[in-house]
Design an enzyme around this catalytic site. Structure first.
Site, mmCIF file in Angstrom:
data_model
loop_
_atom_site.group_PDB
_atom_site.id
_atom_site.type_symbol
_atom_site.label_atom_id
_atom_site.label_comp_id
_atom_site.label_asym_id
_atom_site.label_seq_id
_atom_site.Cartn_x
_atom_site.Cartn_y
_atom_site.Cartn_z
ATOM 1 N N ASP A 54 0.818 -1.223 0.000
ATOM 2 C CA ASP A 54 0.000 0.000 0.000
ATOM 3 C C ASP A 54 0.849 1.269 0.000
ATOM 4 O OD1 ASP A 54 -2.214 -1.772 0.399
ATOM 5 O OD2 ASP A 54 -1.903 -1.670 2.565
ATOM 6 N N GLU A 241 -11.497 0.890 -3.890
ATOM 7 C CA GLU A 241 -10.672 1.372 -2.783
ATOM 8 C C GLU A 241 -9.527 2.219 -3.332
ATOM 9 O OE1 GLU A 241 -9.093 -2.134 -0.916
ATOM 10 O OE2 GLU A 241 -8.078 -2.823 -2.728
ATOM 11 N N ASN A 301 -5.025 -7.514 -4.965
ATOM 12 C CA ASN A 301 -5.471 -6.139 -4.813
ATOM 13 C C ASN A 301 -4.423 -5.175 -5.344
ATOM 14 O OD1 ASN A 301 -3.622 -6.251 -2.710
ATOM 15 N ND2 ASN A 301 -4.993 -5.434 -1.173
#
Length: 503
Positions: A54, A241, A301
């Protein structure tokens, strides 16, 4: 008899000392340099000793700072699937050339040992800086799982960070946030007028896959640790997201990850929208990065940050390539990569994920003070500490490699290091098994000392490698054009302080 015994002890002691840290090349008999996970022709992932997911990226002066969810140490191979609930520290790395990355260590953000003790987790961080009362302040935003956004503040980009408010900045009780499925993935922008804006949210409510309406933007107070209004909805189509925000010229670019519902923009890709206001409304423009599975066969992701640095645009993202190399299959441990992002006439092109990575933006000046924790490649090391300066711990055969160092005509190198029982550092070029420039013997002792030794055959710009014969910790290194060097024999140890500069 006593004299004979005493002399024997002295000879044995001298022989032992010579073997441990006075032997130079001899110290490497039977020592094999470890194999790198990342090939020496590649620059991605940016680090390979710790999983860093992230990536939230901040440009400050002439450096890029990457803040990332700490998915764990690569050396720990006895792990199951990553459930993310253990993440309560934030990795911090920085670079001026986008190839050699300084590891500033994990920031203790959440949990009983973290700055924000009210939070259990510290996911998906993002940072910004702002001048307040004449001083640069650094603000680190993170998600407490999916239940809210916290903020930490520091006087240096690498910390130490503290919690200025002792609670979450954004919660489900924040106006217009009770319908946000996941209160996480913050992104922050400080506009040219000094005003801060925070973007966050995600999730797909039932029946709303094309227009989830679960991301928000809110104006921040002048202190960057309070809200100055009610969050507004960003109607990002097919959003899932991963908020991102950039200002280019007078245009604001909001970017995000699309959802997995087979929409027209693809699954889990990075899309972007534009507006003439940081609060929107935003207009959809297109996508600029496919799912990492398109490049590394590791579909998962997708999380990103777009930055402009030294007149080019780059995309930072994570992938499970390293996870797969180390563990044999995808288990959810992600690591940051960076690649160049095309940009022309106000639009982003499609970036490609690579292992090659970006071109190095500048050579490393070997004659400046360089920290050991700044490197491109490694095998078998770990990084100690957290903050602007950290140290690298090496064991037998462990090494680090620095990409494209300007060596000039250096004749010596000073290394700040410590070793409990003594060790030798082999300095070489091209690879961990490449051309040897010299050997630097580190004396036994617990404290860091500057040790200067001779090197030879030095010229041009080359990759520079530091290989350890045994357990040793290194903080920094620096080339110079002259100084006395190490003498690799037992007598050298007796006169160590005369033959080497230590402090």
């Amino acid at each position: 008899m006593k004299t004979t015994l005493f002399n024997s002890i002295i000879l044995v002691t001298i022989a032992f000392i010579s073997t441990v840290f006075g032997a130079g090349e001899a110290s490497f008999r039977g020592v094999s340099a470890g194999r790198p996970i990342k090939d020496l022709k590649n620059k991605n992932p940016i680090i390979t000793h710790r999983y860093s997911a992230d990536p939230g990226v901040m440009v400050y002066k002439d450096r890029v700072y990457v803040y990332a969810s700490n998915d764990g140490d690569v050396a720990n191979r006895n792990v199951g699937e990553n459930k993310y609930d253990q993440i309560n520290t934030i990795n911090c790395m920085s670079s001026s050339d986008l190839v050699n990355w300084m590891d500033h260590g994990p920031i203790a953000a959440a949990g009983p040992n973290g700055a924000a003790k009210w939070a259990r987790n510290s996911w998906a961080p993002h940072a910004a800086w702002k001048k307040i009362n004449g001083k640069d302040k650094f603000f680190l935003y993170f998600a407490n799982s999916g239940s809210g956004i916290g903020v930490l503040v520091a006087d240096h980009p690498a910390g130490p960070f503290r919690d200025p408010i002792g609670k979450a900045l954004v919660t489900p009780q924040t106006p217009n946030c009770n319908t946000v499925k996941w209160l996480f993935d913050p992104a922050v922008l400080v506009d040219t007028d000094g005003t801060g804006y925070l973007y966050f949210g995600g999730g797909v409510p039932d029946g709303q896959k094309s227009n989830p309406k679960t991301v928000r933007v809110v104006k921040l107070g002048p202190d960057m640790t309070s809200l100055a209004g009610t969050p507004k909805t960003i109607d990002a189509p097919w959003v899932f997201e991963d908020s991102g925000i950039n200002k280019i010229g007078n245009t604001y670019y909001y970017s995000y990850c699309t959802n997995w519902d087979n929409g027209p923009y693809g699954n889990a890709r990075i899309a972007y929208m534009t507006s003439n206001s940081p609060m929107g409304p935003f207009t959809f423009k297109g996508t600029c990065f496919n799912n990492p599975g398109s490049f590394f066969q590791t579909t998962g992701n997708n999380h990103h940050t777009l930055v402009e640095f030294k007149n080019k645009f780059y995309i930072f993202y994570h992938a499970e390539w390293l996870n797969k190399q180390v563990l044999g299959s995808q288990k959810g441990y992600r690591t940051t990569h960076v690649d160049e992002l095309p940009f022309s006439n106000g639009s982003f092109g499609n970036a490609r994920g690579t292992l090659t990575g970006p071109a190095q933006l500048q050579n490393v000046n070997g004659f400046s003070l360089n920290y050991a924790a700044s490197f491109c490649w490694q095998s078998g090391i770990s990084v100690k500490g957290q903050g602007p300066v950290t140290q690298v711990k090496y064991n037998r055969g462990a090494w680090t490699g620095v990409s494209s160092v300007s060596l000039g005509n250096a004749s010596s190198i000073t290394i700040k290091a410590s070793s409990s029982s003594g060790a030798t550092i082999k300095i070489c070029t091209d690879s961990q098994n490449g051309t040897v420039l010299g050997y630097i013997d580190i004396p036994a002792g617990g404290s860091l000392k500057n040790v200067t030794g001779k090197i030879k055959g030095v010229s041009g710009n080359k990759n520079l490698f530091f290989v350890a014969s045994g357990d040793v910790t290194i903080e920094s290194w620096q080339l110079s054009n002259g100084a006395s060097g190490n003498n690799n024999n037992a007598a050298h140890y007796v006169n160590f302080r005369k033959a080497n500069k230590t402090d």
